[in-house]
Design a protein around this motif. Structure first.
Motif, PDB file in Angstrom:
ATOM      1  N   ALA A   4      15.764 -13.605 -31.200  1.00  0.00           N
ATOM      2  CA  ALA A   4      14.764 -13.288 -30.172  1.00  0.00           C
ATOM      3  C   ALA A   4      15.433 -12.931 -28.850  1.00  0.00           C
ATOM      4  CB  ALA A   4      13.811 -14.469 -29.987  1.00  0.00           C
ATOM      5  N   SER A   5      16.509 -13.621 -28.495  1.00  0.00           N
ATOM      6  CA  SER A   5      17.177 -13.338 -27.222  1.00  0.00           C
ATOM      7  C   SER A   5      17.789 -11.938 -27.212  1.00  0.00           C
ATOM      8  CB  SER A   5      18.226 -14.405 -26.901  1.00  0.00           C
ATOM      9  OG  SER A   5      19.212 -14.452 -27.906  1.00  0.00           O
ATOM     10  N   ALA A   6      18.340 -11.494 -28.344  1.00  0.00           N
ATOM     11  CA  ALA A   6      18.897 -10.143 -28.423  1.00  0.00           C
ATOM     12  C   ALA A   6      17.779  -9.097 -28.424  1.00  0.00           C
ATOM     13  CB  ALA A   6      19.766  -9.999 -29.666  1.00  0.00           C
ATOM     14  N   GLN A   7      16.673  -9.376 -29.090  1.00  0.00           N
ATOM     15  CA  GLN A   7      15.536  -8.456 -29.100  1.00  0.00           C
ATOM     16  C   GLN A   7      14.962  -8.274 -27.692  1.00  0.00           C
ATOM     17  OE1 GLN A   7      12.669  -9.872 -31.940  1.00  0.00           O
ATOM     18  NE2 GLN A   7      14.189  -9.953 -33.574  1.00  0.00           N
ATOM     19  N   ALA A   8      15.021  -9.322 -26.890  1.00  0.00           N
ATOM     20  CA  ALA A   8      14.456  -9.284 -25.532  1.00  0.00           C
ATOM     21  C   ALA A   8      15.201  -8.314 -24.620  1.00  0.00           C
ATOM     22  CB  ALA A   8      14.456 -10.682 -24.922  1.00  0.00           C
ATOM     23  N   ARG A   9      16.349  -7.822 -25.055  1.00  0.00           N
ATOM     24  CA  ARG A   9      17.112  -6.859 -24.260  1.00  0.00           C
ATOM     25  C   ARG A   9      16.879  -5.418 -24.706  1.00  0.00           C
ATOM     26  NH1 ARG A   9      20.698 -11.215 -25.000  1.00  0.00           N
ATOM     27  NH2 ARG A   9      21.836 -10.155 -26.671  1.00  0.00           N
ATOM     28  N   VAL A  14       7.890  -4.515 -19.735  1.00  0.00           N
ATOM     29  CA  VAL A  14       6.474  -4.257 -19.475  1.00  0.00           C
ATOM     30  C   VAL A  14       5.911  -5.397 -18.636  1.00  0.00           C
ATOM     31  CG1 VAL A  14       4.209  -3.945 -20.546  1.00  0.00           C
ATOM     32  CG2 VAL A  14       6.243  -3.093 -21.703  1.00  0.00           C
ATOM     33  N   PRO A  15       5.292  -5.093 -17.489  1.00  0.00           N
ATOM     34  CA  PRO A  15       4.621  -6.155 -16.718  1.00  0.00           C
ATOM     35  C   PRO A  15       3.457  -6.736 -17.527  1.00  0.00           C
ATOM     36  CG  PRO A  15       4.869  -4.154 -15.409  1.00  0.00           C
ATOM     37  CD  PRO A  15       5.232  -3.807 -16.826  1.00  0.00           C
ATOM     38  N   ASN A  16       3.195  -8.020 -17.381  1.00  0.00           N
ATOM     39  CA  ASN A  16       2.142  -8.689 -18.151  1.00  0.00           C
ATOM     40  C   ASN A  16       0.790  -7.997 -18.015  1.00  0.00           C
ATOM     41  OD1 ASN A  16       4.107 -10.473 -18.847  1.00  0.00           O
ATOM     42  ND2 ASN A  16       3.322 -12.169 -17.636  1.00  0.00           N
ATOM     43  N   ARG A  17       0.485  -7.465 -16.863  1.00  0.00           N
ATOM     44  CA  ARG A  17      -0.825  -6.832 -16.644  1.00  0.00           C
ATOM     45  C   ARG A  17      -0.937  -5.473 -17.337  1.00  0.00           C
ATOM     46  NH1 ARG A  17       2.371  -6.248 -12.463  1.00  0.00           N
ATOM     47  NH2 ARG A  17       2.598  -4.216 -11.470  1.00  0.00           N
ATOM     48  N   GLN A  18       0.169  -4.958 -17.881  1.00  0.00           N
ATOM     49  CA  GLN A  18       0.163  -3.656 -18.554  1.00  0.00           C
ATOM     50  C   GLN A  18       0.422  -3.762 -20.054  1.00  0.00           C
ATOM     51  OE1 GLN A  18       2.857  -1.029 -16.483  1.00  0.00           O
ATOM     52  NE2 GLN A  18       1.810  -1.313 -14.532  1.00  0.00           N
ATOM     53  N   LEU A  19       0.230  -4.939 -20.616  1.00  0.00           N
ATOM     54  CA  LEU A  19       0.472  -5.129 -22.048  1.00  0.00           C
ATOM     55  C   LEU A  19      -0.450  -4.259 -22.891  1.00  0.00           C
ATOM     56  CD1 LEU A  19       0.843  -9.004 -22.234  1.00  0.00           C
ATOM     57  CD2 LEU A  19       2.641  -7.295 -22.574  1.00  0.00           C
ATOM     58  N   LYS A  20       0.118  -3.734 -23.987  1.00  0.00           N
ATOM     59  CA  LYS A  20      -0.640  -2.956 -24.968  1.00  0.00           C
ATOM     60  C   LYS A  20      -0.342  -3.532 -26.345  1.00  0.00           C
ATOM     61  CE  LYS A  20      -0.547   1.449 -22.518  1.00  0.00           C
ATOM     62  NZ  LYS A  20      -0.127   2.851 -22.597  1.00  0.00           N
ATOM     63  N   PRO A  21      -1.301  -3.415 -27.275  1.00  0.00           N
ATOM     64  CA  PRO A  21      -1.023  -3.883 -28.633  1.00  0.00           C
ATOM     65  C   PRO A  21       0.277  -3.276 -29.161  1.00  0.00           C
ATOM     66  CG  PRO A  21      -3.342  -3.390 -28.402  1.00  0.00           C
ATOM     67  CD  PRO A  21      -2.665  -2.906 -27.134  1.00  0.00           C
ATOM     68  N   GLY A  22       1.078  -4.116 -29.783  1.00  0.00           N
ATOM     69  CA  GLY A  22       2.373  -3.701 -30.316  1.00  0.00           C
ATOM     70  C   GLY A  22       3.545  -4.106 -29.442  1.00  0.00           C
ATOM     71  N   VAL A  37       9.501 -15.089 -30.434  1.00  0.00           N
ATOM     72  CA  VAL A  37       8.956 -13.746 -30.205  1.00  0.00           C
ATOM     73  C   VAL A  37       7.625 -13.599 -30.933  1.00  0.00           C
ATOM     74  CG1 VAL A  37      10.246 -12.726 -32.125  1.00  0.00           C
ATOM     75  CG2 VAL A  37       9.492 -11.275 -30.268  1.00  0.00           C
ATOM     76  N   GLY A  38       6.724 -12.848 -30.324  1.00  0.00           N
ATOM     77  CA  GLY A  38       5.439 -12.537 -30.942  1.00  0.00           C
ATOM     78  C   GLY A  38       5.079 -11.087 -30.638  1.00  0.00           C
ATOM     79  N   ILE A  39       3.999 -10.611 -31.234  1.00  0.00           N
ATOM     80  CA  ILE A  39       3.530  -9.239 -31.039  1.00  0.00           C
ATOM     81  C   ILE A  39       2.141  -9.289 -30.416  1.00  0.00           C
ATOM     82  CG2 ILE A  39       2.994  -7.041 -32.148  1.00  0.00           C
ATOM     83  CD1 ILE A  39       4.890  -7.954 -34.441  1.00  0.00           C
ATOM     84  N   TYR A  40       1.988  -8.632 -29.283  1.00  0.00           N
ATOM     85  CA  TYR A  40       0.702  -8.600 -28.592  1.00  0.00           C
ATOM     86  C   TYR A  40      -0.300  -7.802 -29.421  1.00  0.00           C
ATOM     87  CZ  TYR A  40      -2.628  -8.188 -24.766  1.00  0.00           C
ATOM     88  OH  TYR A  40      -3.751  -8.254 -23.981  1.00  0.00           O
ATOM     89  N   LYS A  70       8.172 -15.395 -21.055  1.00  0.00           N
ATOM     90  CA  LYS A  70       9.261 -15.018 -20.154  1.00  0.00           C
ATOM     91  C   LYS A  70       9.407 -13.530 -19.962  1.00  0.00           C
ATOM     92  CE  LYS A  70      10.397 -19.210 -19.485  1.00  0.00           C
ATOM     93  NZ  LYS A  70       9.929 -19.842 -18.270  1.00  0.00           N
ATOM     94  N   ALA A  71       9.018 -12.723 -20.960  1.00  0.00           N
ATOM     95  CA  ALA A  71       9.204 -11.273 -20.846  1.00  0.00           C
ATOM     96  C   ALA A  71       8.359 -10.563 -21.898  1.00  0.00           C
ATOM     97  CB  ALA A  71      10.672 -10.916 -21.048  1.00  0.00           C
ATOM     98  N   ALA A  72       8.100  -9.295 -21.636  1.00  0.00           N
ATOM     99  CA  ALA A  72       7.438  -8.412 -22.603  1.00  0.00           C
ATOM    100  C   ALA A  72       8.226  -7.109 -22.631  1.00  0.00           C
ATOM    101  CB  ALA A  72       5.993  -8.173 -22.211  1.00  0.00           C
ATOM    102  N   ARG A  73       8.366  -6.545 -23.812  1.00  0.00           N
ATOM    103  CA  ARG A  73       9.124  -5.296 -23.980  1.00  0.00           C
ATOM    104  C   ARG A  73       8.344  -4.349 -24.862  1.00  0.00           C
ATOM    105  NH1 ARG A  73      13.592  -5.572 -20.523  1.00  0.00           N
ATOM    106  NH2 ARG A  73      14.690  -4.083 -21.813  1.00  0.00           N
ATOM    107  N   ARG A  74       8.497  -3.055 -24.594  1.00  0.00           N
ATOM    108  CA  ARG A  74       7.880  -2.018 -25.405  1.00  0.00           C
ATOM    109  C   ARG A  74       8.995  -1.197 -26.047  1.00  0.00           C
ATOM    110  NH1 ARG A  74       3.705   0.500 -22.029  1.00  0.00           N
ATOM    111  NH2 ARG A  74       2.661  -1.450 -22.574  1.00  0.00           N
ATOM    112  N   LEU A  75       8.927  -1.078 -27.359  1.00  0.00           N
ATOM    113  CA  LEU A  75       9.920  -0.270 -28.081  1.00  0.00           C
ATOM    114  C   LEU A  75       9.356   1.130 -28.285  1.00  0.00           C
ATOM    115  CD1 LEU A  75      11.072  -2.853 -30.739  1.00  0.00           C
ATOM    116  CD2 LEU A  75      12.151  -2.281 -28.575  1.00  0.00           C
ATOM    117  N   PRO A  76      10.232   2.140 -28.310  1.00  0.00           N
ATOM    118  CA  PRO A  76       9.750   3.521 -28.496  1.00  0.00           C
ATOM    119  C   PRO A  76       9.158   3.736 -29.883  1.00  0.00           C
ATOM    120  CG  PRO A  76      12.158   3.459 -28.369  1.00  0.00           C
ATOM    121  CD  PRO A  76      11.657   2.063 -28.159  1.00  0.00           C
TER     122      PRO A  76
END
Length: 76
Positions: A4-9, A14-22, A37-40, A70-76
């Protein structure tokens, strides 16, 4: 990456207020740093593998998990 720590990089922050499914959500749960880690999925909820006893489930981003997000990330 496997951890999970490596995935977080990966991807774009993504700011929390801009979360989208996925979007991937990263939490500090049982130890210091990113450990879960989880998926929104929308509506302030996410899917994740909670633990062996509870299995895969959908939870709200409030309470326990809301405090540990702690963080949210969007993958292409």
């Amino acid at each position: 990456p496997h951890s999970a720590s490596a995935q977080a990089r990966m991807g774009k922050r993504v700011p929390n207020r801009q979360l989208k499914p996925g979007d991937l959500l990263f939490f500090s749960t049982y130890r210091r740093g990113i450990s879960h880690v989880g998926i929104y999925v929308g509506n302030h909820k996410f899917v994740h593998a909670a633990n062996r006893r509870k299995g895969v489930r959908v939870d709200a981003l409030t309470g326990y998990y809301g405090r540990r997000l702690k963080a949210a990330r969007r993958l292409p």
